[in-house]
Design a protein around this motif. Structure first.
Motif, PDB file in Angstrom:
ATOM      1  N   GLN A 199       0.850  -1.189   0.000  1.00 27.04           N
ATOM      2  CA  GLN A 199       0.000   0.000   0.000  1.00 27.04           C
ATOM      3  C   GLN A 199       0.887   1.241   0.000  1.00 27.04           C
ATOM      4  O   GLN A 199       1.795   1.366   0.828  1.00 27.04           O
ATOM      5  CB  GLN A 199      -0.918   0.027   1.210  1.00 27.04           C
ATOM      6  CG  GLN A 199      -1.884   1.201   1.181  1.00 27.04           C
ATOM      7  CD  GLN A 199      -2.794   1.220   2.394  1.00 27.04           C
ATOM      8  OE1 GLN A 199      -2.731   0.361   3.262  1.00 27.04           O
ATOM      9  NE2 GLN A 199      -3.648   2.223   2.446  1.00 27.04           N
ATOM     10  N   VAL A 200       0.602   2.134  -0.924  1.00 26.13           N
ATOM     11  CA  VAL A 200       1.356   3.375  -1.075  1.00 26.13           C
ATOM     12  C   VAL A 200       0.382   4.544  -0.926  1.00 26.13           C
ATOM     13  O   VAL A 200      -0.741   4.480  -1.409  1.00 26.13           O
ATOM     14  CB  VAL A 200       2.036   3.424  -2.466  1.00 26.13           C
ATOM     15  CG1 VAL A 200       2.788   4.720  -2.664  1.00 26.13           C
ATOM     16  CG2 VAL A 200       2.971   2.231  -2.639  1.00 26.13           C
ATOM     17  N   GLY A 242       4.015  15.302   0.258  1.00 23.32           N
ATOM     18  CA  GLY A 242       3.536  15.077  -1.099  1.00 23.32           C
ATOM     19  C   GLY A 242       4.201  13.912  -1.809  1.00 23.32           C
ATOM     20  O   GLY A 242       3.804  13.558  -2.907  1.00 23.32           O
ATOM     21  N   ARG A 243       5.225  13.335  -1.209  1.00 26.11           N
ATOM     22  CA  ARG A 243       5.906  12.187  -1.821  1.00 26.11           C
ATOM     23  C   ARG A 243       5.135  10.915  -1.499  1.00 26.11           C
ATOM     24  O   ARG A 243       4.549  10.787  -0.432  1.00 26.11           O
ATOM     25  CB  ARG A 243       7.329  12.053  -1.267  1.00 26.11           C
ATOM     26  CG  ARG A 243       8.244  13.148  -1.739  1.00 26.11           C
ATOM     27  CD  ARG A 243       9.663  12.983  -1.247  1.00 26.11           C
ATOM     28  NE  ARG A 243      10.020  11.585  -1.003  1.00 26.11           N
ATOM     29  CZ  ARG A 243      10.961  11.196  -0.175  1.00 26.11           C
ATOM     30  NH1 ARG A 243      11.645  12.091   0.515  1.00 26.11           N
ATOM     31  NH2 ARG A 243      11.237   9.925  -0.025  1.00 26.11           N
ATOM     32  N   ARG A 244       5.171   9.970  -2.410  1.00 23.91           N
ATOM     33  CA  ARG A 244       4.539   8.676  -2.160  1.00 23.91           C
ATOM     34  C   ARG A 244       5.427   7.869  -1.227  1.00 23.91           C
ATOM     35  O   ARG A 244       6.637   7.833  -1.391  1.00 23.91           O
ATOM     36  CB  ARG A 244       4.314   7.921  -3.462  1.00 23.91           C
ATOM     37  CG  ARG A 244       3.307   8.623  -4.354  1.00 23.91           C
ATOM     38  CD  ARG A 244       2.996   7.772  -5.573  1.00 23.91           C
ATOM     39  NE  ARG A 244       2.235   8.529  -6.542  1.00 23.91           N
ATOM     40  CZ  ARG A 244       0.934   8.688  -6.528  1.00 23.91           C
ATOM     41  NH1 ARG A 244       0.232   8.129  -5.577  1.00 23.91           N
ATOM     42  NH2 ARG A 244       0.320   9.375  -7.446  1.00 23.91           N
ATOM     43  N   VAL A 265       2.959  -3.338   4.001  1.00 25.14           N
ATOM     44  CA  VAL A 265       3.162  -4.499   3.141  1.00 25.14           C
ATOM     45  C   VAL A 265       2.442  -5.646   3.840  1.00 25.14           C
ATOM     46  O   VAL A 265       2.656  -5.885   5.033  1.00 25.14           O
ATOM     47  CB  VAL A 265       4.653  -4.845   2.959  1.00 25.14           C
ATOM     48  CG1 VAL A 265       4.826  -6.110   2.122  1.00 25.14           C
ATOM     49  CG2 VAL A 265       5.409  -3.670   2.325  1.00 25.14           C
ATOM     50  N   THR A 266       1.560  -6.313   3.116  1.00 24.74           N
ATOM     51  CA  THR A 266       0.811  -7.430   3.680  1.00 24.74           C
ATOM     52  C   THR A 266       0.962  -8.646   2.785  1.00 24.74           C
ATOM     53  O   THR A 266       1.194  -8.508   1.581  1.00 24.74           O
ATOM     54  CB  THR A 266      -0.694  -7.108   3.817  1.00 24.74           C
ATOM     55  OG1 THR A 266      -1.214  -6.869   2.521  1.00 24.74           O
ATOM     56  CG2 THR A 266      -0.941  -5.913   4.684  1.00 24.74           C
ATOM     57  N   GLU A 267       0.843  -9.817   3.380  1.00 27.65           N
ATOM     58  CA  GLU A 267       0.799 -11.023   2.559  1.00 27.65           C
ATOM     59  C   GLU A 267      -0.644 -11.484   2.509  1.00 27.65           C
ATOM     60  O   GLU A 267      -1.414 -11.251   3.446  1.00 27.65           O
ATOM     61  CB  GLU A 267       1.732 -12.111   3.092  1.00 27.65           C
ATOM     62  CG  GLU A 267       1.270 -12.820   4.322  1.00 27.65           C
ATOM     63  CD  GLU A 267       2.213 -13.936   4.745  1.00 27.65           C
ATOM     64  OE1 GLU A 267       3.062 -14.375   3.958  1.00 27.65           O
ATOM     65  OE2 GLU A 267       2.082 -14.377   5.893  1.00 27.65           O
ATOM     66  N   VAL A 268      -0.996 -12.113   1.410  1.00 28.76           N
ATOM     67  CA  VAL A 268      -2.352 -12.635   1.257  1.00 28.76           C
ATOM     68  C   VAL A 268      -2.351 -14.065   1.746  1.00 28.76           C
ATOM     69  O   VAL A 268      -1.595 -14.905   1.265  1.00 28.76           O
ATOM     70  CB  VAL A 268      -2.824 -12.536  -0.204  1.00 28.76           C
ATOM     71  CG1 VAL A 268      -4.197 -13.172  -0.371  1.00 28.76           C
ATOM     72  CG2 VAL A 268      -2.843 -11.087  -0.645  1.00 28.76           C
ATOM     73  N   GLN A 269      -3.174 -14.321   2.751  1.00 22.52           N
ATOM     74  CA  GLN A 269      -3.314 -15.659   3.325  1.00 22.52           C
ATOM     75  C   GLN A 269      -4.407 -16.395   2.559  1.00 22.52           C
ATOM     76  O   GLN A 269      -5.548 -15.943   2.536  1.00 22.52           O
ATOM     77  CB  GLN A 269      -3.704 -15.558   4.803  1.00 22.52           C
ATOM     78  CG  GLN A 269      -2.654 -14.925   5.670  1.00 22.52           C
ATOM     79  CD  GLN A 269      -1.525 -15.896   5.928  1.00 22.52           C
ATOM     80  OE1 GLN A 269      -1.702 -16.890   6.612  1.00 22.52           O
ATOM     81  NE2 GLN A 269      -0.382 -15.622   5.357  1.00 22.52           N
ATOM     82  N   PRO A 270      -4.046 -17.504   1.907  1.00 20.81           N
ATOM     83  CA  PRO A 270      -5.077 -18.242   1.181  1.00 20.81           C
ATOM     84  C   PRO A 270      -6.054 -18.908   2.146  1.00 20.81           C
ATOM     85  O   PRO A 270      -5.759 -19.084   3.323  1.00 20.81           O
ATOM     86  CB  PRO A 270      -4.285 -19.286   0.394  1.00 20.81           C
ATOM     87  CG  PRO A 270      -2.934 -19.335   0.998  1.00 20.81           C
ATOM     88  CD  PRO A 270      -2.737 -18.099   1.808  1.00 20.81           C
TER      89      PRO A 270
END
Length: 123
Positions: free
Chosen positions: A57-58, A64-66, A71-76
């Motif tokens: 996620q940004v 004003g800087r991104r 940071v996440t992991e997707v758990q199946p």
């Protein structure tokens, strides 16, 4: 995007607009379902869990800087869900949880990479 990610090629990158990693997963479900693809929700969720390993996620920072927000992991699972790995706390990014998904590429030691992430770094 899901079809491209699940073709067996190494690595993919895409953008989805959402307010959080959990919202990004829900948005991917919704976008797939409204695309008119005749897949049941369970199949869409299985495709997402197979295709998406992590969500970065940004957001725009105060200057004003991104900046990386999380940071996440997707758990199946029956319903894929996001599990936080890194999160921004003020000007630094801190480790929350170690990744549990196996590396897709042989020779990549996620444990080693994880420990190389500074406990608090400016990303």
């Amino acid at each position: 995007m899901l079809q491209a990610c699940n073709t067996g090629h190494d690595g993919s990158l895409s953008t989805v607009h959402a307010n959080s990693a959990a919202d990004a997963l829900a948005r991917l479900e919704t976008l797939t379902l409204i695309a008119g693809v005749a897949l049941p929700l369970a199949a869409v969720r299985a495709q997402i869990a197979a295709a998406v390993d992590a969500i970065v996620q940004v957001a725009r920072g105060e200057h004003g800087r991104r900046e990386i927000v999380s940071v996440t992991e997707v758990q199946p699972g029956r319903v894929p869900h996001a599990r936080a790995l890194l999160t921004r706390v003020g000007p630094t990014v801190e480790r929350i949880n170690a990744p549990t998904r196996p590396a897709r590429r042989r020779g990549v030691d996620l444990e080693e990479v994880w420990h190389a992430c500074a406990p608090s770094s400016s990303l």
